[in-house]
Design a protein around this motif. Sequence first.
Motif, PDB file in Angstrom:
ATOM      1  N   VAL A  65     -11.752  11.326  -0.920  1.00 27.49           N
ATOM      2  CA  VAL A  65     -10.477  11.491  -0.350  1.00 27.49           C
ATOM      3  C   VAL A  65     -10.058   9.556  -2.003  1.00 27.49           C
ATOM      4  CG1 VAL A  65      -9.756   9.432   1.388  1.00 27.49           C
ATOM      5  CG2 VAL A  65     -10.998  11.314   2.241  1.00 27.49           C
ATOM      6  N   ILE A  66      -8.573   9.635  -1.025  1.00 29.32           N
ATOM      7  CA  ILE A  66      -8.332   8.623  -2.777  1.00 29.32           C
ATOM      8  C   ILE A  66      -8.655   7.381  -2.809  1.00 29.32           C
ATOM      9  CG2 ILE A  66      -7.050   8.143  -4.148  1.00 29.32           C
ATOM     10  CD1 ILE A  66      -9.085  10.138  -4.625  1.00 29.32           C
ATOM     11  N   LYS A  67      -8.584   6.186  -3.350  1.00 31.46           N
ATOM     12  CA  LYS A  67      -9.025   4.371  -2.877  1.00 31.46           C
ATOM     13  C   LYS A  67      -8.314   3.828  -3.646  1.00 31.46           C
ATOM     14  CE  LYS A  67     -12.018   0.581  -1.212  1.00 31.46           C
ATOM     15  NZ  LYS A  67     -13.379  -0.336  -1.225  1.00 31.46           N
ATOM     16  N   ILE A  68      -7.015   3.206  -2.965  1.00 37.62           N
ATOM     17  CA  ILE A  68      -6.119   2.701  -3.765  1.00 37.62           C
ATOM     18  C   ILE A  68      -7.073   1.248  -4.237  1.00 37.62           C
ATOM     19  CG2 ILE A  68      -4.306   0.932  -4.732  1.00 37.62           C
ATOM     20  CD1 ILE A  68      -3.032   2.731  -2.378  1.00 37.62           C
ATOM     21  N   GLU A  69      -7.346   0.529  -5.729  1.00 37.73           N
ATOM     22  CA  GLU A  69      -8.753  -0.110  -5.765  1.00 37.73           C
ATOM     23  C   GLU A  69      -7.939  -1.161  -6.898  1.00 37.73           C
ATOM     24  OE1 GLU A  69     -11.690   1.160  -7.501  1.00 37.73           O
ATOM     25  OE2 GLU A  69     -12.646   1.750  -5.345  1.00 37.73           O
ATOM     26  N   GLU A  70      -7.605  -2.575  -6.495  1.00 34.52           N
ATOM     27  CA  GLU A  70      -6.897  -3.665  -6.417  1.00 34.52           C
ATOM     28  C   GLU A  70      -7.583  -3.595  -8.531  1.00 34.52           C
ATOM     29  OE1 GLU A  70      -5.886  -6.368  -3.050  1.00 34.52           O
ATOM     30  OE2 GLU A  70      -6.739  -6.797  -4.220  1.00 34.52           O
ATOM     31  N   THR A  71      -7.169  -4.320  -8.763  1.00 37.34           N
ATOM     32  CA  THR A  71      -7.293  -5.388 -10.146  1.00 37.34           C
ATOM     33  C   THR A  71      -7.172  -6.941 -10.057  1.00 37.34           C
ATOM     34  OG1 THR A  71      -5.897  -4.874 -11.316  1.00 37.34           O
ATOM     35  CG2 THR A  71      -6.752  -3.450 -11.907  1.00 37.34           C
ATOM     36  N   THR A  72      -8.051  -7.111 -10.962  1.00 30.81           N
ATOM     37  CA  THR A  72      -8.092  -8.877 -10.597  1.00 30.81           C
ATOM     38  C   THR A  72      -6.147  -9.726 -11.378  1.00 30.81           C
ATOM     39  OG1 THR A  72      -8.799  -9.491 -13.037  1.00 30.81           O
ATOM     40  CG2 THR A  72     -10.360  -9.723 -10.895  1.00 30.81           C
ATOM     41  N   THR A  73      -4.971  -8.409 -11.615  1.00 31.81           N
ATOM     42  CA  THR A  73      -4.009  -9.131 -12.015  1.00 31.81           C
ATOM     43  C   THR A  73      -3.453  -9.711 -11.127  1.00 31.81           C
ATOM     44  OG1 THR A  73      -4.266  -7.196 -14.050  1.00 31.81           O
ATOM     45  CG2 THR A  73      -2.169  -8.493 -13.546  1.00 31.81           C
ATOM     46  N   ASN A  74      -2.313 -10.591 -11.645  1.00 35.45           N
ATOM     47  CA  ASN A  74      -1.519 -11.438  -9.989  1.00 35.45           C
ATOM     48  C   ASN A  74      -0.147 -10.607 -10.493  1.00 35.45           C
ATOM     49  OD1 ASN A  74      -0.278 -12.702  -8.629  1.00 35.45           O
ATOM     50  ND2 ASN A  74      -0.486 -14.854  -9.799  1.00 35.45           N
ATOM     51  N   GLY A  75      -0.049 -10.097  -9.195  1.00 37.93           N
ATOM     52  CA  GLY A  75       1.180  -9.586  -9.170  1.00 37.93           C
ATOM     53  C   GLY A  75       0.866  -7.882  -8.391  1.00 37.93           C
ATOM     54  N   ILE A  76       2.100  -7.053  -7.894  1.00 36.11           N
ATOM     55  CA  ILE A  76       2.408  -6.074  -6.665  1.00 36.11           C
ATOM     56  C   ILE A  76       1.099  -4.679  -7.451  1.00 36.11           C
ATOM     57  CG2 ILE A  76       3.244  -3.957  -6.228  1.00 36.11           C
ATOM     58  CD1 ILE A  76       5.951  -5.771  -7.119  1.00 36.11           C
ATOM     59  N   HIS A  77       0.563  -4.641  -6.469  1.00 31.74           N
ATOM     60  CA  HIS A  77      -0.481  -3.453  -6.340  1.00 31.74           C
ATOM     61  C   HIS A  77      -0.249  -2.265  -5.503  1.00 31.74           C
ATOM     62  CE1 HIS A  77      -3.190  -6.587  -7.590  1.00 31.74           C
ATOM     63  NE2 HIS A  77      -2.914  -7.632  -7.329  1.00 31.74           N
ATOM     64  N   ALA A  78       0.010  -1.226  -6.855  1.00 27.87           N
ATOM     65  CA  ALA A  78       0.623  -0.055  -6.426  1.00 27.87           C
ATOM     66  C   ALA A  78       0.480   1.027  -7.002  1.00 27.87           C
ATOM     67  CB  ALA A  78       1.812  -0.383  -5.732  1.00 27.87           C
ATOM     68  N   ASN A 162      11.496   6.371  -6.126  1.00 25.57           N
ATOM     69  CA  ASN A 162       9.895   5.475  -7.529  1.00 25.57           C
ATOM     70  C   ASN A 162       9.069   4.940  -6.176  1.00 25.57           C
ATOM     71  OD1 ASN A 162       8.448   3.280  -7.877  1.00 25.57           O
ATOM     72  ND2 ASN A 162       9.491   3.274  -9.623  1.00 25.57           N
ATOM     73  N   CYS A 163       8.484   6.074  -5.648  1.00 27.48           N
ATOM     74  CA  CYS A 163       7.867   6.115  -4.790  1.00 27.48           C
ATOM     75  C   CYS A 163       5.997   5.305  -4.703  1.00 27.48           C
ATOM     76  CB  CYS A 163       7.695   7.169  -3.797  1.00 27.48           C
ATOM     77  SG  CYS A 163       8.666   8.118  -3.748  1.00 27.48           S
ATOM     78  N   GLN A 164       6.251   4.084  -4.215  1.00 25.82           N
ATOM     79  CA  GLN A 164       5.722   3.350  -4.379  1.00 25.82           C
ATOM     80  C   GLN A 164       4.173   2.893  -2.682  1.00 25.82           C
ATOM     81  OE1 GLN A 164       6.573  -0.555  -5.921  1.00 25.82           O
ATOM     82  NE2 GLN A 164       7.486   0.653  -7.453  1.00 25.82           N
ATOM     83  N   LEU A 165       3.052   2.983  -2.772  1.00 24.75           N
ATOM     84  CA  LEU A 165       2.318   2.396  -1.934  1.00 24.75           C
ATOM     85  C   LEU A 165       1.440   0.661  -2.406  1.00 24.75           C
ATOM     86  CD1 LEU A 165       0.257   5.660  -1.380  1.00 24.75           C
ATOM     87  CD2 LEU A 165       2.577   4.608  -0.063  1.00 24.75           C
ATOM     88  N   ARG A 166       2.357  -0.145  -1.587  1.00 24.29           N
ATOM     89  CA  ARG A 166       2.112  -1.460  -2.469  1.00 24.29           C
ATOM     90  C   ARG A 166       1.121  -1.956  -1.320  1.00 24.29           C
ATOM     91  NH1 ARG A 166       7.220  -4.068  -3.796  1.00 24.29           N
ATOM     92  NH2 ARG A 166       7.985  -2.993  -5.845  1.00 24.29           N
ATOM     93  N   LEU A 167      -0.003  -2.947  -1.857  1.00 33.32           N
ATOM     94  CA  LEU A 167      -0.972  -3.475  -0.589  1.00 33.32           C
ATOM     95  C   LEU A 167      -0.184  -5.183  -0.179  1.00 33.32           C
ATOM     96  CD1 LEU A 167      -4.294  -2.612  -2.575  1.00 33.32           C
ATOM     97  CD2 LEU A 167      -2.843  -1.565  -0.868  1.00 33.32           C
ATOM     98  N   SER A 168      -1.104  -4.896   0.455  1.00 30.26           N
ATOM     99  CA  SER A 168      -0.852  -6.575   0.233  1.00 30.26           C
ATOM    100  C   SER A 168      -1.779  -7.184   1.257  1.00 30.26           C
ATOM    101  CB  SER A 168       0.657  -6.300   1.840  1.00 30.26           C
ATOM    102  OG  SER A 168       0.924  -8.096   2.103  1.00 30.26           O
ATOM    103  N   THR A 169      -1.819  -8.997   1.562  1.00 34.79           N
ATOM    104  CA  THR A 169      -3.057  -9.524   1.770  1.00 34.79           C
ATOM    105  C   THR A 169      -2.761  -9.888   3.601  1.00 34.79           C
ATOM    106  OG1 THR A 169      -2.058 -11.433   0.685  1.00 34.79           O
ATOM    107  CG2 THR A 169      -3.738 -10.153  -0.673  1.00 34.79           C
ATOM    108  N   ASN A 170      -1.718 -10.094   3.295  1.00 29.33           N
ATOM    109  CA  ASN A 170      -1.335 -10.470   4.365  1.00 29.33           C
ATOM    110  C   ASN A 170      -0.370  -9.733   5.803  1.00 29.33           C
ATOM    111  OD1 ASN A 170       1.178 -11.471   3.690  1.00 29.33           O
ATOM    112  ND2 ASN A 170       0.028 -13.812   3.786  1.00 29.33           N
ATOM    113  N   GLY A 171       0.488  -8.595   5.124  1.00 32.87           N
ATOM    114  CA  GLY A 171       1.809  -8.019   6.241  1.00 32.87           C
ATOM    115  C   GLY A 171       2.829  -8.557   5.180  1.00 32.87           C
ATOM    116  N   THR A 172       3.024  -9.663   4.383  1.00 24.59           N
ATOM    117  CA  THR A 172       3.786 -10.168   3.989  1.00 24.59           C
ATOM    118  C   THR A 172       3.858 -10.315   2.183  1.00 24.59           C
ATOM    119  OG1 THR A 172       4.855 -12.212   6.214  1.00 24.59           O
ATOM    120  CG2 THR A 172       5.188 -12.176   3.525  1.00 24.59           C
ATOM    121  N   THR A 173       3.179 -10.596   1.918  1.00 25.99           N
ATOM    122  CA  THR A 173       2.995 -10.232  -0.106  1.00 25.99           C
ATOM    123  C   THR A 173       2.298  -9.756   0.053  1.00 25.99           C
ATOM    124  OG1 THR A 173       2.281 -13.043   0.810  1.00 25.99           O
ATOM    125  CG2 THR A 173       1.544 -12.160  -1.227  1.00 25.99           C
TER     126      THR A 173
END
Length: 383
Positions: A65-78, A162-173
């Motif tokens: 199964v594929i996992k979306i994994e963040e980098t440390t960059t400050n920005g959108i993660h998707a 442009n179909c994106q799957l964006r991660l979020s830390t709190n449901g807002t950011t």
Amino acid sequence: TPRFDHDPTTLAPRGLLIEGQAVNLLNWSETFDTTGGVTNWNWSALNVTRGTVTTTNPTGASATVIKIEETTTNGIHAPLTVPGISASTTYTFSVWAKAVERTFVQLFENGGSGANSMVNLSTGAVVSESTANITTVTALGTTGWYRISMRLTTIVGQTTANCQLRLSTNGTTTSYAGTTGSGIYIWGAQLEAGSGASSYIPTGASQVTRNSDSCSIPVSSFGFVTTGGTFQVNYRRGEFGTGNRSALNTDYASGRWLGVSHTSASSTALLEWWGGGINRATQVTGPNKYAYSFGANTGSGATLQLPVSLAVNGSTTSGTFGNGTTNGADVPNLANITNMVIGAASQGAPHTTANRDFLNNCVSLIKYWPTRLSDAQLQSLTT
């Protein structure tokens, strides 16, 4: 081959699954690959990497199964993909997702429509959406997997989504400094034309088409009569949408229908909303019950008419199909009916493919009486 659906949580049977033709426009629907296809996924543009784990996927199998994994960059993660689409058209973007370190994901179409839906993967709740009621979330039992579906409408001149799957830390950011490796599991991405998600269509390096379902039986085999009759159908409607859906058609030689599925909800002709073409406003998201009865034809040619009654979930209405002067060509002639059809079938003018919706339903019961039941009986059958 018949397909039978069931509730993903209780496993209770829902009935025969009937859907129209659909195309999954997203390549690499499970592997989310970056190369090898006509249109691939991009993981580097928006600060994520493509991780892989062995775990139980939504089919119940232990697999990669594929996992979306963040980098440390400050920005959108998707991760994102950009398939070709048509302008001013309704589509549905869907995917299965499961919380790991992150518990929020946002489906975002950033190619013009701006449609977006934020979902809490701990509870399955819709946190926010760009337009009310464009999101459906379905839990896969207690596995932690949720199928998220989001409806969108492309804008004038838009040729790609442009179909994106964006991660979020709190449901807002959705823009923040990421934590290496934090993310969610994803599986089964799909983009298809239409106002609701159909059953999943796996893809690899190219798009895949699923043909429409169509089940038919000659009316002669169950004693259809032309002096009047009644059909009862229990079904579960599709996820959402603004068009109509039918649970039953009966076709005949000239191409007219006794229960046509039709996109119009106009009440100027009973054909639009009785028999098969029921306005979705009368339906509920769970099981539906409907029945319609009809008497013998009167008149002929341009004056052909048909008395009808319809009951939907206990609400009944009656009338005469055909105005008795000019629109007899649209009225079913019972003498010409040849087959009962569940789902899609070829149609002649005026009810062409462009003028009808398909089912996207599960049909659990069909009954026929070779006599016209009363309105009170129809109401009782559908309550």
